[in-house]
Structures are given as structure tokens and as C-alpha cells.
Design a protein around this motif. Structure first.
Motif: not given
Length: 448
Positions: A214, A216, A219, A432, A435-436, A439
Motif C-alpha cells: 500500500r 496510500t 493506491w 490528490r 499527496r500521491l 507518498a
């Protein structure tokens, strides 16, 4: 179901609510049924939660059947009510007869044992089906005995739908010509399949924990070498397990599982496919699973003429300021910040997306390289790249936020003025994306 739970509420310490979803498919009849349910909730002294949705629009948009769209919207609504009102479970009224219909529906569609096992009495998503072992005839007899009024969905009598034809034609014919106790035989078979499924689920979960990670909560990455090293049956189960956590109450067909395997076996990276509410993209030696990102907006350039702040039409905010003395040591802690050599910086700065043919001189590198090569070296997935912003100045691209500063504008001991750039998302899409990206870079750093 509601009357039974209400009578058991005190003994079982149940706190009940009633939720009704109007699919908007039967006009005035649908509204009358909603009023009937509301009246029932009122008579029992229970809170009522009403919802409605455009089932036909959802079916057209997602290219699925009306029944599948109705089921998806209905379950999404029920789960929203459960979460927002702090209920522990959603109790559904499926019966043993529904299990038989589902068995034959999936059988004629070529389902495997995962599908033929039928519905679980209880799911990790908070669904419970207290009547799953009770036949419909028993429930109707109880309602008549207790003189409890009820309504029947007249659309269940329409032979337009395959499931109805199973119930009205196929099952009675099989009972008449082949086995009067057909339903009992199917229930026994499904019970055996569920026992097998519990055992196989342990192997699938072990494979998932070994091959997937994982990045996120929305994702996941699945190792292609580890996937393809598994026996064929476990490959399919692992794909269903990974994909299923992203889908909104959608069955995964054998054809979809085969398409995913074809994507994994392909020689080239970069392929992608969308299944319901999940996109699957090939990224190097992994398959990535995530809810689809909105299409990136049309390329546009936003100028920052001098120190200050600017917001781009595609949802990014860029701010520039000169740092006061004493000059900071090291590098910024936040990936949203960059410290540049103000002596080499030429305004206006341009905030824009990546363009074909872009070149970049990463800090510490010997010279420029194609931006595509830089992103490949940084292992940024191809599906994420079109959504990334860059900042350009007189020296070309001077900063790829979250990834690297350009070498020509790096701070040196001779730098007399340091300019700080700060980037931040200005809407849900860019929030988003950011954030992706963070991560991904964080996990890449840990793996390195």
C-alpha cells in the motif's frame, strides 16, 4: 427484516435506523414505496434516512446494466448513512431464495467458485444478512400470520431481466423436471463452497501480503514477478483481491481478470485499463491500482512576474520570496519548498505542466537530459507524470516540485541572495496529485 429486528432490539441491545434508497426507475410507484417505508419507520419510532440517485445516468456513464448501477448506488448510499450516523452494521434482507437465484445467474455467466459461493452472511465492509438461511415462503407466511402489511416490487415480475427469468422460469422448471429439492441441493453446495473459500482466502491473503504494498490508502502496487510466479488459480484470486478493495460493490468477471493478466504479461510498461471505479496501470515491474485521476487540464502557462504569489488555472499555487539574513543552512525540510540562487534567477517565472520535448538539468548531474529520462530515472509512474507541475525561468526548467531543483540555480557559497519558492495545491485534483507524489517519493526513498 425490520419487524424482526425491532422485536429483538431490546434483547440484543440493538439501536436501529431505517434507510431507503429511491432508484427513480418507477416514477410514482417508487415515491409511494418511499412513503410506505417512512410511515413504517415513524410507527416503530425509528429514525428514517432517505436517499435517491440517477440510476439510468450512472448506467450510461459507467456502461453497466441498470441493475448493477442500482445496486452500486444503493450500497454506496447505505454505507454513507452507516458511516455518517455511526451505525455499526447495514442489515440487508437477502433470503435463501436470493442465494439460489444468484447461484444460477453466476453459473450461466461462467463464474468460478468465488462467485458460485454466493453472498456472505457477514462482510468486512459492515454488511450483515440475517435472513440468508431463511426461505422467502417462510417469511411471507410469517408476515401473513402477524398481519403485517408489505409491498412487492412489481419489477421483480418482469422477464426483461435475466435474474427474474431465473426465478420465474428456470428454477421452477428444474424443480419440476429434475429435482424437487433443488434449492436444498444448491444451498448445500454453496455452504461447501463457502467453507472452501474461507480456506483459499487465507492463501490469497498471504499472497497479497507478499506481492502487494500500500502506497496510500487509495493506491496499491502489485509486484508482477511475484504475481506471475504463483499458480494460475492463485494469480486470478490475487488480482481479484487487489482490485476488489477499490471497486464499489462490483463483481470482477473472468474476462476482466484475464485482461489484467495480459497487462501484467506485456513486454512494455505504461499500459493501463479502467475497471469500474478503479484504474490499473502498468508501471515497470508493478501493476498500480487506484481510483482514476481526472484528466489533466489543457496545458497553460501562468507567469509570476516578481516576488509574490500566483495561482494557475489548473490548480497550483506558487509563491516566491527572498529569504532574510542569516542565510539558512542545508536544504528545506519540506518537499513543497525550494531554495534557489537569487543571483541566477530571472523573473518572470512560469508555472506549467510538462510539455513534450522538455529538458532538465537536475542538481548534481553533469548536464541536461530529457525530462522523460529524468522521470524514468526517478521511477515516477507514467500515469502520474502528466499531472505534475514544473517551474521554468530564464535557464529553462528550474524546479520539478517534490523531486529536484535544477543545477544552474542551486545555492552556492558565493550566493548573495536566496529566493524561496513554495508550491501548494489549490483544488482537490492537485491536492490528490501532490499527496500521491509525496507518498511515492517517500516509499522510493525507503526502498533505496
Amino acid at each position: 427484516l425490520l419487524h424482526i429486528l425491532h422485536r429483538l432490539a431490546r434483547d440484543l441491545d440493538l439501536h436501529l435506523g431505517v434507510a431507503h434508497f429511491d432508484h427513480g426507475l418507477r416514477g410514482e410507484v417508487s415515491r409511494e414505496e418511499a412513503c410506505f417505508v417512512a410511515g413504517l419507520a415513524r410507527d416503530l419510532g425509528l429514525p428514517m434516512h432517505r436517499g435517491e440517485g440517477d440510476v439510468r445516468g450512472a448506467a450510461r456513464a459507467e456502461k453497466i446494466s441498470l441493475q448493477m448501477a442500482a445496486r452500486r448506488l444503493r450500497l454506496d448510499f447505505l454505507q454513507r448513512v452507516r458511516r455518517s450516523r455511526a451505525y455499526d452494521r447495514v442489515a440487508l434482507g437477502h433470503t435463501a431464495d436470493d442465494q439460489v437465484e444468484l447461484f444460477f445467474l453466476r453459473l450461466v455467466r461462467g463464474a468460478g467458485t468465488e462467485g458460485l459461493k454466493g453472498m456472505w452472511p457477514r462482510t468486512p465492509q459492515g454488511l450483515v444478512r440475517p435472513l440468508l438461511a431463511v426461505g422467502k415462503a417462510v417469511l411471507l407466511a410469517w408476515l401473513q400470520q402477524e398481519k403485517i402489511p408489505y409491498r412487492e416490487d412489481q419489477s421483480n415480475l418482469s422477464r426483461r431481466y435475466l435474474r427474474n427469468r431465473m426465478r420465474l422460469d428456470l428454477v421452477p422448471q428444474l424443480q419440476q423436471d429434475y429435482n424437487p429439492r433443488l434449492k436444498s441441493a444448491v444451498w448445500r453446495l454453496m455452504a461447501n463452497l463457502q467453507e472452501d473459500e474461507r480456506l483459499l482466502a487465507e492463501s490469497t491473503e498471504a499472497a497479497f501480503n507478499s506481492a502487494a504494498r500500500r502506497i496510500t490508502p487509495d493506491w496499491a502496487a502489485l509486484s508482477i514477478p511475484r504475481l506471475l510466479a504463483l499458480p494460475p488459480g492463485l494469480q486470478t484470486r490475487l488480482l481479484r483481491r487487489t482490485l476488489g478493495s477499490f471497486l464499489s460493490h462490483q463483481e470482477i468477471t473472468s474476462a476482466q481478470a484475464k485482461n489484467l493478466l495480459d497487462l501484467a504479461r506485456g513486454e512494455k510498461s505504461g499500459g493501463a485499463m479502467t475497471i469500474g471505479t478503479c484504474q490499473v496501470a502498468r508501471a515497470g515491474r508493478e501493476l498500480h491500482f487506484f481510483p482514476p485521476l481526472p484528466p489533466p487540464p489543457e496545458p497553460c502557462a501562468t507567469l509570476l512576474p516578481q516576488s509574490g504569489m500566483v495561482e494557475s488555472p489548473d490548480g497550483w499555487r506558487l509563491e516566491a520570496r527572498n529569504l532574510p539574513e542569516p542565510r539558512p543552512e542545508g536544504n528545506p525540510v519540506s518537499p513543497a519548498l525550494a531554495w534557489l540562487n537569487g543571483d541566477r534567477l530571472a523573473f518572470p517565472l512560469t508555472l506549467r505542466p510538462l510539455l513534450a520535448g522538455d529538458r532538465f538539468w537536475p542538481e548534481g548531474a553533469g548536464g541536461t537530459k530529457k525530462m522523460q529520462d529524468f522521470l524514468v530515472d526517478a521511477k515516477v509512474p507514467r500515469w502520474l507524470r502528466p499531472h505534475l507541475p514544473v517551474v521554468a525561468g530564464g535557464e529553462g526548467i528550474i524546479w520539478v516540485p517534490g523531486l529536484r531543483l535544477a543545477d544552474p540555480v542551486k545555492v552556492t557559497p558565493e550566493t548573495s541572495r536566496i529566493t524561496e519558492l513554495a508550491i501548494s495545491p489549490a483544488d482537490d485534483r492537485t491536492a490528490r496529485v501532490w499527496r500521491l507524489l509525496l507518498a511515492w517519493t517517500s516509499q522510493a526513498a525507503l526502498q533505496a
